[in-house]
Scaffold this motif. Sequence first.
Motif, short mmCIF file in Angstrom:
data_model
loop_
_atom_site.label_atom_id
_atom_site.label_comp_id
_atom_site.label_asym_id
_atom_site.label_seq_id
_atom_site.Cartn_x
_atom_site.Cartn_y
_atom_site.Cartn_z
N ASP A 136 -66.22 85.05 -15.76
CA ASP A 136 -66.91 83.94 -15.11
C ASP A 136 -66.41 83.66 -13.68
N VAL A 137 -65.58 84.54 -13.11
CA VAL A 137 -65.03 84.34 -11.77
C VAL A 137 -65.67 85.33 -10.80
N ASP A 138 -66.07 84.85 -9.62
CA ASP A 138 -66.55 85.73 -8.56
C ASP A 138 -65.32 86.16 -7.75
N TYR A 139 -64.80 87.33 -8.09
CA TYR A 139 -63.57 87.78 -7.45
C TYR A 139 -63.77 88.18 -6.00
N ARG A 140 -65.00 88.41 -5.57
CA ARG A 140 -65.22 88.68 -4.14
C ARG A 140 -64.86 87.44 -3.32
N ALA A 141 -65.08 86.26 -3.90
CA ALA A 141 -64.75 85.01 -3.21
C ALA A 141 -63.32 84.59 -3.46
N ALA A 142 -62.77 84.90 -4.64
CA ALA A 142 -61.44 84.43 -5.01
C ALA A 142 -60.33 85.38 -4.59
N CYS A 143 -60.63 86.65 -4.44
CA CYS A 143 -59.60 87.66 -4.15
C CYS A 143 -59.16 87.59 -2.69
N LEU A 144 -57.87 87.45 -2.50
CA LEU A 144 -57.34 87.36 -1.14
C LEU A 144 -57.49 88.67 -0.37
N ILE A 145 -57.45 89.79 -1.07
CA ILE A 145 -57.68 91.08 -0.41
C ILE A 145 -59.11 91.15 0.09
N SER A 146 -60.06 90.77 -0.76
CA SER A 146 -61.47 90.77 -0.36
C SER A 146 -61.72 89.84 0.82
N GLN A 147 -61.08 88.67 0.80
CA GLN A 147 -61.23 87.73 1.91
C GLN A 147 -60.66 88.29 3.20
N ALA A 148 -59.50 88.93 3.12
CA ALA A 148 -58.87 89.51 4.31
C ALA A 148 -59.75 90.62 4.89
N MET A 149 -60.26 91.47 4.02
CA MET A 149 -61.09 92.58 4.49
C MET A 149 -62.41 92.07 5.06
N SER A 150 -62.99 91.06 4.46
CA SER A 150 -64.23 90.48 4.98
C SER A 150 -64.00 89.85 6.34
N GLY A 151 -62.86 89.16 6.51
CA GLY A 151 -62.54 88.57 7.81
C GLY A 151 -62.35 89.63 8.89
N ALA A 152 -61.70 90.72 8.54
CA ALA A 152 -61.49 91.81 9.50
C ALA A 152 -62.84 92.44 9.87
N GLU A 153 -63.69 92.63 8.88
CA GLU A 153 -65.01 93.22 9.16
C GLU A 153 -65.82 92.30 10.07
N LEU A 154 -65.77 91.02 9.81
CA LEU A 154 -66.50 90.06 10.65
C LEU A 154 -66.00 90.12 12.09
N ALA A 155 -64.68 90.17 12.28
CA ALA A 155 -64.11 90.25 13.64
C ALA A 155 -64.54 91.54 14.33
N TRP A 156 -64.52 92.64 13.59
CA TRP A 156 -64.91 93.95 14.12
C TRP A 156 -66.37 93.93 14.54
N ARG A 157 -67.24 93.44 13.67
CA ARG A 157 -68.67 93.38 13.99
C ARG A 157 -68.94 92.44 15.17
N LYS A 158 -68.22 91.33 15.21
CA LYS A 158 -68.38 90.39 16.32
C LYS A 158 -67.99 91.03 17.65
N GLU A 159 -66.91 91.80 17.66
CA GLU A 159 -66.47 92.49 18.87
C GLU A 159 -67.52 93.52 19.31
N LEU A 160 -68.03 94.30 18.38
CA LEU A 160 -69.04 95.30 18.71
C LEU A 160 -70.34 94.66 19.18
N ALA A 161 -70.70 93.53 18.60
CA ALA A 161 -71.92 92.82 18.99
C ALA A 161 -71.80 92.20 20.38
N GLY A 162 -70.57 91.97 20.81
CA GLY A 162 -70.34 91.35 22.12
C GLY A 162 -70.21 92.33 23.26
N ARG A 163 -70.28 93.62 22.97
CA ARG A 163 -70.16 94.65 24.02
C ARG A 163 -71.42 95.49 24.04
N THR A 164 -71.87 95.80 25.23
CA THR A 164 -73.12 96.55 25.38
C THR A 164 -72.89 97.92 26.02
N ILE A 165 -73.92 98.72 25.96
CA ILE A 165 -73.89 100.01 26.66
C ILE A 165 -73.72 99.76 28.16
#
Length: 157
Positions: free
Chosen positions: A103-132
């Motif tokens: 009954d637990v959503d481990y994607r939300a509760a897991c600290l590893i999942s949270q850390a990886m999601s945060g890193a992915e968000l930062a990576w995507r944000k950086e790529l979205a902020g730079r253009t050709i």
Amino acid sequence: MNAGVEWALHSCLNLTWIEPGETVTATKLAAFYDLPAAYLNKQLQALAKAGILASTSGPRGGFRLARRPEDITLLDVVTAIEGREEAFRCNEILRQGPGGRADVDYRAACLISQAMSGAELAWRKELAGRTIADLKAAVEVAFPSTPESTRHHLANV
């Protein structure tokens, strides 16, 4: 990330220096870096499908940018080649571990999942902020002869 992303980014950058209305074939773009033309063509077709490049068939056919370099982010190119899936996928293995519960959503509760999601968000944000266009400007400052040498090389391959 596969090599196609690097190839696609370099190809987009090289296409910023061709004359307006001109196109460059996949064969010429591949020869620029001694890449396999058939594989590069798949990457270029993916960019065309995403609306980043336009392709023209026929004897004077080839590829050109479909949008202004200012309107193409690095994330646009990465997504066109790699797809929209996240790099890290939480499979909720904690559910199978000691004390795991159904009954637990481990994607939300897991600290590893949270850390990886945060890193992915930062990576995507950086790529979205730079253009050709940003890359083009940086290259032209660091290597001023690149636009002319690129045009010359692509015209004479």
